[in-house]
Write a protein that holds these residues in place. Sequence first.
Motif, PDB file in Angstrom:
ATOM      1  N   VAL A  43       0.840  -1.184   0.000  1.00  0.00           N
ATOM      2  CA  VAL A  43       0.000   0.000   0.000  1.00  0.00           C
ATOM      3  C   VAL A  43       0.882   1.243   0.000  1.00  0.00           C
ATOM      4  O   VAL A  43       1.848   1.345   0.749  1.00  0.00           O
ATOM      5  CB  VAL A  43      -0.909   0.014   1.248  1.00  0.00           C
ATOM      6  CG1 VAL A  43      -1.717   1.293   1.308  1.00  0.00           C
ATOM      7  CG2 VAL A  43      -1.824  -1.205   1.233  1.00  0.00           C
ATOM      8  N   VAL A  44       0.575   2.196  -0.858  1.00  0.00           N
ATOM      9  CA  VAL A  44       1.302   3.460  -0.908  1.00  0.00           C
ATOM     10  C   VAL A  44       0.564   4.461  -0.025  1.00  0.00           C
ATOM     11  O   VAL A  44      -0.581   4.823  -0.293  1.00  0.00           O
ATOM     12  CB  VAL A  44       1.394   3.983  -2.353  1.00  0.00           C
ATOM     13  CG1 VAL A  44       2.105   5.329  -2.369  1.00  0.00           C
ATOM     14  CG2 VAL A  44       2.110   2.974  -3.236  1.00  0.00           C
ATOM     15  N   ALA A  45       1.226   4.921   1.040  1.00  0.00           N
ATOM     16  CA  ALA A  45       0.592   5.811   2.013  1.00  0.00           C
ATOM     17  C   ALA A  45       0.848   7.265   1.626  1.00  0.00           C
ATOM     18  O   ALA A  45       1.662   7.959   2.221  1.00  0.00           O
ATOM     19  CB  ALA A  45       1.128   5.522   3.408  1.00  0.00           C
ATOM     20  N   ASP A  46       0.156   7.732   0.594  1.00  0.00           N
ATOM     21  CA  ASP A  46       0.397   9.071   0.091  1.00  0.00           C
ATOM     22  C   ASP A  46      -0.595  10.090   0.632  1.00  0.00           C
ATOM     23  O   ASP A  46      -0.656  11.224   0.147  1.00  0.00           O
ATOM     24  CB  ASP A  46       0.358   9.070  -1.445  1.00  0.00           C
ATOM     25  CG  ASP A  46      -0.950   8.503  -1.981  1.00  0.00           C
ATOM     26  OD1 ASP A  46      -1.789   8.085  -1.171  1.00  0.00           O
ATOM     27  OD2 ASP A  46      -1.113   8.478  -3.213  1.00  0.00           O
ATOM     28  N   GLN A  47      -1.394   9.728   1.616  1.00  0.00           N
ATOM     29  CA  GLN A  47      -2.364  10.642   2.209  1.00  0.00           C
ATOM     30  C   GLN A  47      -2.397  10.395   3.708  1.00  0.00           C
ATOM     31  O   GLN A  47      -2.559   9.269   4.159  1.00  0.00           O
ATOM     32  CB  GLN A  47      -3.758  10.417   1.603  1.00  0.00           C
ATOM     33  CG  GLN A  47      -4.863  11.196   2.276  1.00  0.00           C
ATOM     34  CD  GLN A  47      -6.249  10.730   1.839  1.00  0.00           C
ATOM     35  OE1 GLN A  47      -6.394  10.013   0.860  1.00  0.00           O
ATOM     36  NE2 GLN A  47      -7.279  11.117   2.593  1.00  0.00           N
TER      37      GLN A  47
END
Length: 448
Positions: A43-47
Amino acid sequence: MNNKRRTFLKKMSMAGAASAIVPAALAKADQKSMVKLKRTSEVVADQELKIALIGAGIMGSQDMNTALKHDNVSIVAVCDLYDGRLDDAKEKWGQHLFLTKDYKEILKRKDIDAVLIGTPDHWHKQISIDAMKAGKHVYCEKPMVHSVDEGKDVIDAWKKYGKIMMVGSQGISSLGNEKAKELLAEGVIGDINYAEGFWARHSPPGAWQYNVPADGTPETVDWERYISNTTERPFDPLRFFRWRNYLDYGTGMSGDLFVHLFTSLHFITNSLGPNKVSAMGGLRYWKDGREVPDVLLGMFQYPDSEQHPGFNLSLRCNFVDGTSGSTYLKIVGSKGSMDVKWDEVVVKTNKQTSSDDPFLEAQAKMRGEVSDRKKILPPNEVVYKVEPGYKGAHYDHFGNFFKAIRENGQVEENPVFAFRAAAPALLCNDSYFQDEFIKWDPVNMKLV
């Protein structure tokens, strides 16, 4: 093979399952192989996500600790009805926390994206609905509801308010469940016809004998708020701190543990659930005033469906297990079986030959159509294990939740899926207490 089974196999992309030869998933491994499971994406935690906890007991605290292991996730507030847990929250997660005994104060805050609900079961429905109405995403511990009658209200709210809601039967996000689903679809064990699950505990905490703090008194516990949606009673610390033992607040062994097994089974098989439920059991050891059995046996009938052929399920739970406890889900098919755990799958198959019918094979051999030369046979047992460093089903479950929030996506264990797992568990209790079979419509999710 009848037309119904042909249609089923086609839909599941299982053309090879009709063969008597073990599928390639097993044929490529020798009997002692440890074929590893691994996740294909991260998962890309961009927020940044700001979350709050409502119900900071054992499971609620574990959920929050797991959630905070993810990048760009922070805790803002905690609600609990016991002062001691609120004090502990600041010690564990920071002095900055907003603390309250009124969950509606949490929902009023604009700086909270999602709430984790770890309250006793009798508050799951109302807090989930109120949270979604307030614009919050919801992670609610299992079971999603306290009774079958509550399921439709939660599902309707989820559809109306358009928020992400995930229920906490974490095994559905495990690598073990994912691998078992893949193997079943490949036809490794043939057509499912039976499944069984077992969950056992013995130590006092495992049998819900949770610690009752010395300062758990009417002065430190908001008892009136706790019972405000159920039966009026004088303050009782056991009913507050050992709530799973009592029907006003908990859902017994089936709501606590069977629901995990239903969740895994339904995910692996794509099932919508059983159409007949029955249960027996008794209070065999923990005669401490509890209202629910400590040994429970459930039997469930799954009808023929587009998702799978008909099969039977038996579930057992024992809080008097002198062997110190064990947990498993076994799925049995026409060619073999799978023992499914969250981090391991053991596949056992029958010895396979070139024919489903030994008589026809013998006749072919007499005609010279089959060689006497020995063959290389596939293994009869293969163990699939996760790779070292696997962070576990709980971690991945929250990863799926946060990913859905950030990408406006979907989660597997949404309220519809969760209710289809919770309903047979709750009906198991009803069958036990009413001493009768119960019929359930798994498609329309209603009693028959």
